[in-house]
Scaffold this motif. Sequence first.
Motif: not given
Lengths: 41, 385
Positions: B91-109
Motif C-alpha cells: 500500500s501507499e503507506d509502505g506498511q500494509t499489503v493489499q490483495h487485488k482480485e484477479m479473475v483468470p477463469m471464464e464461466a464456460d471453463e
Amino acid sequence: MENKTLLEVFDEIKEKDLDFLPNDEAKEGFMVFLRFITLAS
Amino acid sequence: MSNNYQDKVNRFITTVEHNEPDRVPILSMFGTWAVSYANSSIETMEKDPEKEIDIYCAPHKEVYSDATYTCGLAFDSLSAKIIGSESHFTSEDGQTVQHKEMVPMEADEYDQLAKDPMGFMFNVMLPRKAKRLAQPYPENYKAIKELLEHWKVKSAVQAQLAQRLKEEFELPVLTGSFAYPAMDIIFDYLRGFKGISIDLRRNPEQLLAGINALDGYANELMGITPGMTSVPSFPFYATMMHLPTFINPKQFGKFFWPTYEKMLLRIHELGGKIIIFLEGKWEPKYEFLNNLPKDFVVGVLEEDDIFEAKKKIGDNITLAGGMPLHLLKYGTKDECVDYAKKLIDTCAPGGGYIFTSSRELLSKGDLNVENLIAVNNYVHENAVY
C-alpha cells in the motif's frame, strides 16, 4: 528447446532444486507449499 | 503464576475442550500492524528478510498474550512481483499489503476444471495471471526457481522467528497447517466475487462439479495423507472463511459445506483441532457449527454478537474475540477494561473462550495500543479460574 508446462516445471524443481531439504517427505511438503504460494500470488 | 510455553499451550487446549484452564487464554492477532508498531516497512523486509524477526517480535515486548495466531507475514508483495502477478502489492503507506482480485477463469471453463483441476489451475490459469509464468521454458522455470529461493530464505527466517517467540516470550504459534475450503479456492483464485455470484445462479451444477473436483487438492494442502493415523492437537489447523458471509445458508449448505465438512471431520478423526476465522456475520449459519463434533472448533467472531453466540453455539465450539476494534481505537482505557470484564464474566465460565480483538490488526490506526496493553494486562491478571 522443448517447452514445459508449469506442472512439469514444478517436477523439475522437485527433482533438481530441493537438496537443502532432508528427505522425500520434506521435499513433497515443500512442493505442496510452493505450488500453493504460486497459485496464491 | 507460571507463564511458560507449555502452560500457554495447555491453556488453549483446555479451554477448547470446554474445561477451565488456570486462566483465560489471550490470543494476539498481529498482522501487518506489527510493521507499523516497529516503525518499519514492507520494503525493509524485502531488502533484508531477517528484519521480519525483529518486526514481528516488537509488539510482544509490550503487549502480553498467550499465543500468536500466525508467525510473520504470510502473503507478501514480493512473491507476486517475482512471478509477474499483481495479486498482492504494498500500500501507499509502505506498511500494509493489499490483495487485488484477479479473475483468470471464464464461466464456460468449469468442464476443464472438473476434468483436470491441477492441470487447469497451474498450466492454464496461472500463466493468465502471472506474466513471467506465461513465458516459455526455461523462463517459466527461472521465475519459479526465483520464488523458491525467496521462500527458502523466508521459511528459514520464519522458523527463526517462531524459535525466538518461544525462547524470548514463551509464546506459541497457534496455527499450523491451513484447511482451505475448495469453494474458497475458486472464489479467491479463479472466479472472484462477481464471477462466482453469477455462477451460483446461472451455472450451479458446473460450479458444484468444480468444487468437488478441487476436493483432492484442498486435502493435499492440509498435508493430511491417506495413511496418516493421527495429527497433533496443537498447533491447530486454520481456515480463513472468505465467501460464506456473502452467500445464504441454503447456498452454503449445498455448495460450500459438503467438501469442507469432510475436511473438518478428517482432522477431527485424527485428533486435531481447528481455528476458523468466521469473517462477517455467521448467525444464519450457526446450525452448521453446532452440528460439528464438540470441543473441536475455535470460531473467531468478527461481526457477530458474542454474547448471543455464547448462548447459541458456545456449548459446542470455543469462541474467540469479542473485544471490539472500534472501542480499542476510540474508547478510553476504563471503557475498554470494563468491556473486557463483561466479556470475561459472560463468556469465560466453563471454558470455551479465548480473549482477543474482533479483527486481525493490520494498520497503524487500527487501535490505540495503550488500550490493547490495558485490556490484555487486565485479562491476564484478573481472568483467573
